[in-house]
Design a protein around this motif. Structure first.
Motif, mmCIF file in Angstrom:
data_model
loop_
_atom_site.group_PDB
_atom_site.id
_atom_site.type_symbol
_atom_site.label_atom_id
_atom_site.label_comp_id
_atom_site.label_asym_id
_atom_site.label_seq_id
_atom_site.Cartn_x
_atom_site.Cartn_y
_atom_site.Cartn_z
ATOM 1 N N THR A 219 -24.096 -35.523 30.354
ATOM 2 C CA THR A 219 -25.288 -35.307 29.541
ATOM 3 C C THR A 219 -24.919 -34.946 28.107
ATOM 4 O O THR A 219 -25.502 -35.478 27.141
ATOM 5 C CB THR A 219 -26.160 -34.201 30.155
ATOM 6 N N ASP B 177 -31.731 -28.530 28.287
ATOM 7 C CA ASP B 177 -32.610 -28.206 29.402
ATOM 8 C C ASP B 177 -31.823 -27.325 30.374
ATOM 9 O O ASP B 177 -30.783 -27.755 30.880
ATOM 10 C CB ASP B 177 -33.056 -29.488 30.082
ATOM 11 N N ASP C 151 -32.130 -26.694 33.393
ATOM 12 C CA ASP C 151 -31.926 -27.303 34.703
ATOM 13 C C ASP C 151 -30.798 -28.326 34.702
ATOM 14 O O ASP C 151 -30.322 -28.724 35.763
ATOM 15 C CB ASP C 151 -33.222 -27.976 35.181
ATOM 16 N N ARG C 152 -30.358 -28.784 33.515
ATOM 17 C CA ARG C 152 -29.269 -29.749 33.421
ATOM 18 C C ARG C 152 -27.951 -29.084 33.031
ATOM 19 O O ARG C 152 -26.954 -29.766 32.842
ATOM 20 C CB ARG C 152 -29.628 -30.842 32.400
ATOM 21 N N TYR D 92 -33.307 -18.116 31.951
ATOM 22 C CA TYR D 92 -31.965 -18.628 32.232
ATOM 23 C C TYR D 92 -31.393 -18.027 33.514
ATOM 24 O O TYR D 92 -30.583 -18.654 34.180
ATOM 25 C CB TYR D 92 -31.053 -18.357 31.035
ATOM 26 N N SER E 229 -40.180 -26.707 41.496
ATOM 27 C CA SER E 229 -40.458 -26.609 40.062
ATOM 28 C C SER E 229 -41.569 -25.606 39.783
ATOM 29 O O SER E 229 -41.502 -24.844 38.811
ATOM 30 C CB SER E 229 -40.845 -27.984 39.502
ATOM 31 N N GLU F 132 -30.277 -33.926 41.035
ATOM 32 C CA GLU F 132 -31.690 -33.544 41.166
ATOM 33 C C GLU F 132 -32.326 -34.084 42.431
ATOM 34 O O GLU F 132 -33.127 -33.406 43.084
ATOM 35 C CB GLU F 132 -32.437 -34.070 39.936
#
Length: 376
Positions: A126, A259, A261-262, A285, A338, A63
């Motif tokens: 994660t 999430d 983004d992860r 997505y 973002s 990130e």
């Protein structure tokens, strides 16, 4: 120029590593403070909390890589300018294009690292951390709906390769850390969207090859037309277990709690195809997928954006001022990146446009900065 390339690369890599370590230390401290609230719940201890935070660091590396590259590169170039090294390099026939080319070569190293962390390391760490935490807390995943989690897939002849014969809606109240489904309801409809079967089960376990094994099953079959004359044709049966072939897999169900983004681009692409096949909204997505593909390339934009700082003389601002400027530019890029995800979703912009606009804007700013410093 080969010596200069190695010098640029070594100094920038060292500076970026230092900035990244500082960012990771800062955000891991905040995360650890947050995790302390869960310590001593179930078997979740301080060591578990520390491990959970450490497993989240690869996500932060992905990130914050563009920001770290921007700040680290600005620091190195500002040092070159303050020590008159950059002036000597220019006197030795190093043009702006040459300097930019050397920066891009160094940037490709960080692009590769970002892809590695974003596609392989961060998604795996994660998932592992979330699974460990759920097991330690003795908790399960639940969707924030009173009726539980809902998903949809298609019913096909001969498993997953035949003709579409209807659609199926799956309702699950909770998913355990072992990915077992609890309190399952399945509603099957024919091509005319008429309810043909309702299946309830206490649990469902994935046994591979797109097959779920339901236990303690109650199945109710409905006739094509349900009138007062056909009410006696409704049939109910119970089974100890029953197998259901479905396009829905544990990975797809996990996506619903994750999430975007992860997630990795591979998982996002697979889930997007699933949504498109089932005629569901996939724009969120798709945007996440295109951001995942294009985000590492933002590092090259940050490199280009840092180069004008090398042309600013010391009287135009010391090293500390330039670093502060880099931090502010990096934060603005992060916020705009973002923000555009939400703006693109609200305005139904093409996903690739939503993902590329921030990088294009900042590349334009970098080129404008280079043009300005060369003229002045």
């Amino acid at each position: 120029m080969k010596i200069l390339q190695k010098y640029f690369g070594a100094e920038i890599i060292r500076a970026v590593a230092f900035v990244m370590l500082a960012l990771l230390a800062l955000f891991s401290f905040f995360d650890l403070m947050k995790e302390l609230q869960s310590v001593n719940s179930g078997s979740y201890r301080l060591l578990n909390a520390v491990f959970y935070v450490l497993m989240g660091l690869p996500g932060y590396v992905y990130e914050f890589m563009p920001i770290a590259v921007l700040i680290g590169t600005i620091y190195v170039l500002a040092q070159f300018a303050s020590n008159s090294e950059f002036t000597i390099m220019r006197s030795a026939s190093m043009s702006t294009v040459t300097a930019l080319t050397m920066l891009m070569k160094v940037g490709l190293i960080f692009v590769a690292l970002t892809f590695l962390f974003g596609e392989v390391i961060a998604p795996a760490s994660t998932k592992f951390a979330e699974s460990m935490k759920l097991k330690a807390l003795g908790a399960s995943q639940k969707k924030e709906f009173r009726t539980g989690l809902w998903t949809k897939d298609l019913i096909r002849e001969n498993g997953l390769s035949g003709e579409i014969t209807g659609s199926r809606f799956l309702n699950v109240k909770e998913i355990t850390p072992t990915r077992q489904l609890k309190d399952v309801r399945v509603y099957e409809f024919d091509k005319e969207f008429r309810l043909s079967r309702e299946v309830t089960a206490v649990t469902a376990d994935y046994i591979g090859k797109n097959t779920w094994r339901l236990t303690d099953v109650a199945e109710t079959s409905f006739p094509v037309t349900l009138s007062s004359e056909d009410i006696n044709k409704v049939k109910t049966a119970r089974y100890p277990s029953r197998d259901v072939v479905s396009e829905v897999t544990p990975e797809i169900l996990t996506v619903l709690f994750a999430d975007p983004d992860r997630m990795s681009a591979v998982d996002l692409a697979a889930y997007t195809r699933h949504l498109v096949d089932n005629k569901q909204d996939s724009e969120r997505y798709e945007i996440a997928f295109w951001k995942k593909v294009t985000y590492p390339l933002a590092i090259l934009v940050m490199m280009a954006l840092a180069l004008p700082f090398a042309y600013l003389h010391v009287r135009s601002g010391g090293v500390s001022f330039k670093i502060f400027s880099g931090i502010m530019i990096g934060m603005v890029f992060y916020l705009i990146n973002s923000l555009f995800s939400h703006i693109g979703l609200l305005n139904t912009w093409p996903p690739y446009v939503t993902a590329l606009v921030p990088s294009v804007l900042f590349m334009g700013l970098a080129l404008a900065g280079l043009r300005y410093v060369e003229r002045h």
